[in-house]
Scaffold this motif. Structure first.
Motif, PDB file in Angstrom:
ATOM      1  N   ILE A  26       0.035  -5.729  14.200  1.00  0.00           N
ATOM      2  CA  ILE A  26      -0.792  -6.303  13.130  1.00  0.00           C
ATOM      3  C   ILE A  26      -1.542  -5.200  12.392  1.00  0.00           C
ATOM      4  CG2 ILE A  26      -2.859  -7.702  12.692  1.00  0.00           C
ATOM      5  CD1 ILE A  26      -1.850  -9.611  14.864  1.00  0.00           C
ATOM      6  N   LYS A  27      -2.094  -4.246  13.154  1.00  0.00           N
ATOM      7  CA  LYS A  27      -2.814  -3.136  12.520  1.00  0.00           C
ATOM      8  C   LYS A  27      -1.896  -2.318  11.631  1.00  0.00           C
ATOM      9  CE  LYS A  27      -6.476  -2.517  15.960  1.00  0.00           C
ATOM     10  NZ  LYS A  27      -7.071  -1.580  16.960  1.00  0.00           N
ATOM     11  N   GLU A  28      -0.675  -2.066  12.103  1.00  0.00           N
ATOM     12  CA  GLU A  28       0.283  -1.297  11.313  1.00  0.00           C
ATOM     13  C   GLU A  28       0.692  -2.044  10.054  1.00  0.00           C
ATOM     14  OE1 GLU A  28       1.249   1.847  11.795  1.00  0.00           O
ATOM     15  OE2 GLU A  28      -0.194   1.875  13.444  1.00  0.00           O
ATOM     16  N   LEU A  29       0.893  -3.361  10.188  1.00  0.00           N
ATOM     17  CA  LEU A  29       1.259  -4.176   9.025  1.00  0.00           C
ATOM     18  C   LEU A  29       0.129  -4.207   7.998  1.00  0.00           C
ATOM     19  CD1 LEU A  29       3.074  -7.163  10.761  1.00  0.00           C
ATOM     20  CD2 LEU A  29       4.111  -5.476   9.253  1.00  0.00           C
ATOM     21  N   GLU A  30      -1.105  -4.323   8.482  1.00  0.00           N
ATOM     22  CA  GLU A  30      -2.247  -4.341   7.562  1.00  0.00           C
ATOM     23  C   GLU A  30      -2.360  -3.019   6.805  1.00  0.00           C
ATOM     24  OE1 GLU A  30      -5.586  -5.386   9.975  1.00  0.00           O
ATOM     25  OE2 GLU A  30      -5.230  -7.545   9.769  1.00  0.00           O
ATOM     26  N   LYS A  31      -2.084  -1.905   7.498  1.00  0.00           N
ATOM     27  CA  LYS A  31      -2.096  -0.606   6.819  1.00  0.00           C
ATOM     28  C   LYS A  31      -1.008  -0.552   5.751  1.00  0.00           C
ATOM     29  CE  LYS A  31      -3.909   2.097  10.720  1.00  0.00           C
ATOM     30  NZ  LYS A  31      -3.568   3.149  11.720  1.00  0.00           N
ATOM     31  N   GLY A  32       0.173  -1.082   6.089  1.00  0.00           N
ATOM     32  CA  GLY A  32       1.272  -1.094   5.129  1.00  0.00           C
ATOM     33  C   GLY A  32       0.966  -1.961   3.921  1.00  0.00           C
ATOM     34  N   ILE A  33       0.368  -3.133   4.165  1.00  0.00           N
ATOM     35  CA  ILE A  33      -0.017  -4.030   3.067  1.00  0.00           C
ATOM     36  C   ILE A  33      -1.012  -3.343   2.145  1.00  0.00           C
ATOM     37  CG2 ILE A  33      -1.283  -6.147   2.529  1.00  0.00           C
ATOM     38  CD1 ILE A  33      -0.037  -7.384   5.030  1.00  0.00           C
ATOM     39  N   ALA A  50      -1.527  -0.143   1.723  1.00  0.00           N
ATOM     40  CA  ALA A  50      -0.932   0.983   1.010  1.00  0.00           C
ATOM     41  C   ALA A  50      -0.150   0.518  -0.215  1.00  0.00           C
ATOM     42  CB  ALA A  50      -0.017   1.761   1.948  1.00  0.00           C
ATOM     43  N   LEU A  51       0.572  -0.617  -0.082  1.00  0.00           N
ATOM     44  CA  LEU A  51       1.326  -1.160  -1.215  1.00  0.00           C
ATOM     45  C   LEU A  51       0.416  -1.857  -2.216  1.00  0.00           C
ATOM     46  CD1 LEU A  51       4.346  -2.712   0.727  1.00  0.00           C
ATOM     47  CD2 LEU A  51       4.420  -0.711  -0.766  1.00  0.00           C
ATOM     48  N   PHE A  52      -0.669  -2.395  -1.688  1.00  0.00           N
ATOM     49  CA  PHE A  52      -1.536  -3.262  -2.474  1.00  0.00           C
ATOM     50  C   PHE A  52      -2.390  -2.504  -3.482  1.00  0.00           C
ATOM     51  CE2 PHE A  52      -5.191  -6.380  -2.511  1.00  0.00           C
ATOM     52  CZ  PHE A  52      -4.512  -7.322  -3.269  1.00  0.00           C
ATOM     53  N   VAL A  53      -2.774  -1.285  -3.123  1.00  0.00           N
ATOM     54  CA  VAL A  53      -3.715  -0.540  -3.969  1.00  0.00           C
ATOM     55  C   VAL A  53      -3.128  -0.186  -5.329  1.00  0.00           C
ATOM     56  CG1 VAL A  53      -5.044   0.433  -2.064  1.00  0.00           C
ATOM     57  CG2 VAL A  53      -2.991   1.621  -2.857  1.00  0.00           C
ATOM     58  N   PRO A  84      -2.961  -3.706 -10.112  1.00  0.00           N
ATOM     59  CA  PRO A  84      -4.255  -3.873 -10.787  1.00  0.00           C
ATOM     60  C   PRO A  84      -4.958  -5.170 -10.374  1.00  0.00           C
ATOM     61  CG  PRO A  84      -2.421  -4.259 -12.306  1.00  0.00           C
ATOM     62  CD  PRO A  84      -1.833  -3.689 -11.058  1.00  0.00           C
ATOM     63  N   GLU A  85      -4.158  -6.202 -10.042  1.00  0.00           N
ATOM     64  CA  GLU A  85      -4.752  -7.475  -9.629  1.00  0.00           C
ATOM     65  C   GLU A  85      -5.525  -7.347  -8.318  1.00  0.00           C
ATOM     66  OE1 GLU A  85      -1.655  -6.983 -10.326  1.00  0.00           O
ATOM     67  OE2 GLU A  85      -0.919  -8.403 -11.840  1.00  0.00           O
ATOM     68  N   ALA A  86      -5.172  -6.323  -7.534  1.00  0.00           N
ATOM     69  CA  ALA A  86      -5.811  -6.144  -6.234  1.00  0.00           C
ATOM     70  C   ALA A  86      -7.310  -5.951  -6.379  1.00  0.00           C
ATOM     71  CB  ALA A  86      -5.189  -4.955  -5.513  1.00  0.00           C
ATOM     72  N   GLN A  87      -7.701  -5.094  -7.308  1.00  0.00           N
ATOM     73  CA  GLN A  87      -9.128  -4.811  -7.487  1.00  0.00           C
ATOM     74  C   GLN A  87      -9.878  -6.031  -7.991  1.00  0.00           C
ATOM     75  OE1 GLN A  87     -10.207  -2.023  -6.242  1.00  0.00           O
ATOM     76  NE2 GLN A  87      -8.073  -1.514  -5.812  1.00  0.00           N
ATOM     77  N   GLY A 125     -16.101 -11.060   0.450  1.00  0.00           N
ATOM     78  CA  GLY A 125     -15.432 -11.875   1.467  1.00  0.00           C
ATOM     79  C   GLY A 125     -13.920 -11.859   1.371  1.00  0.00           C
ATOM     80  N   ILE A 126     -13.368 -11.405   0.250  1.00  0.00           N
ATOM     81  CA  ILE A 126     -11.909 -11.330   0.109  1.00  0.00           C
ATOM     82  C   ILE A 126     -11.460  -9.902   0.378  1.00  0.00           C
ATOM     83  CG2 ILE A 126      -9.941 -11.581  -1.444  1.00  0.00           C
ATOM     84  CD1 ILE A 126     -11.269 -13.836  -2.805  1.00  0.00           C
ATOM     85  N   GLY A 127     -10.736  -9.721   1.481  1.00  0.00           N
ATOM     86  CA  GLY A 127     -10.243  -8.413   1.857  1.00  0.00           C
ATOM     87  C   GLY A 127      -8.799  -8.219   1.424  1.00  0.00           C
ATOM     88  N   PRO A 128      -8.174  -7.144   1.868  1.00  0.00           N
ATOM     89  CA  PRO A 128      -6.805  -6.828   1.423  1.00  0.00           C
ATOM     90  C   PRO A 128      -5.766  -7.856   1.845  1.00  0.00           C
ATOM     91  CG  PRO A 128      -7.500  -5.362   3.193  1.00  0.00           C
ATOM     92  CD  PRO A 128      -8.723  -6.106   2.751  1.00  0.00           C
TER      93      PRO A 128
END
Length: 225
Positions: free
Chosen positions: A79-86, A88-91, A94-97, A104-107
């Motif tokens: 789960i930790k590895e998947l969250e890191k991968g998400i 990394a792709l998510f940043v 532009p919608e991410a920010q 309260g809304i995290g990655p």
């Protein structure tokens, strides 16, 4: 978890010196236990009061518990590895920010919402987005009478609904405006208070998500404005 995965039987733990078991717990717990000796006493008492199984059965139970404990540890690492991968792709989106600017809304929640919505331009209005997520209620009326109880429809994108509801629960704990709305809805009914209030808060969150994504803007609290 360490007690399950270490090659220690119940008898081994029960026969350990109190200080030794306390030190073991403190080491494996990385110093998080306030009173390791008290915890050690509790564990030893639980072992003494437990119903003892036969040798063959006990060995089988120990193996199963150790296997499950190791599986849980493995899944946590994944789960930790998947969250890191998400993240990394998510940043790069532009919608991410836009969504992460909401307290309260995290990655993970933001990535899930964006992944299920896709392009916000697919929806003409926030009402269509809410319907797509299954966060809308059918009107129940006959003639001039309109029922106050309108059940939520059971259709829609269940994954988007899940992310919105979970995100709403996190937002209402971090953003006063949404907390007030949640508590208001919570007090309106005698049954299913939390579940109803949370779904209503998620419906309110849909409007915010629609505005932020459609206008490519960051969240600003109404009170700060």
């Amino acid at each position: 978890m360490e007690l399950f995965t270490e090659s220690l039987s119940l008898d081994d733990i029960a026969n350990m010196e109190l200080e030794t078991l306390g030190s073991f717990l403190q080491e494996k717990g990385k110093g998080r236990f306030r009173d390791p000796e008290k915890l050690a006493k509790t564990i030893k008492k639980a072992i003494r009061d437990s119903y003892r199984l036969g040798k063959v059965m006990q060995d089988s139970v120990d193996i199963v518990l150790a296997t499950y404990a190791r599986l849980v540890q493995t899944l946590k690492k994944q789960i930790k590895e998947l969250e890191k991968g998400i993240e990394a792709l998510f940043v790069i989106l532009p919608e991410a920010q836009c969504l992460r600017s909401v307290p309260g809304i995290g990655p993970v929640y933001a990535a899930g919402i964006i992944a299920e919505i896709g392009q916000i331009e697919r929806f003409e209005t926030q009402a269509q987005l809410a319907k797509y997520a299954g966060l809308y209620w059918k009107k129940s009326q006959s003639g001039d009478f309109e029922s106050e109880r309108t059940p939520r429809v059971k259709t829609g994108n269940q994954y988007l609904r899940y992310y919105l509801v979970e995100a709403a629960n996190s937002v209402q704990r971090n953003e006063p405006i949404y907390r007030e709305f949640y508590l208001k809805k919570y007090k309106e009914v005698p049954k299913y208070k939390h579940k109803r209030a949370l779904v209503m808060t998620a419906r309110k969150l849909v409007r915010l998500v629609d505005v932020l994504l459609r206008n490519h803007q960051l969240y600003t609290s109404e009170r700060s404005v």
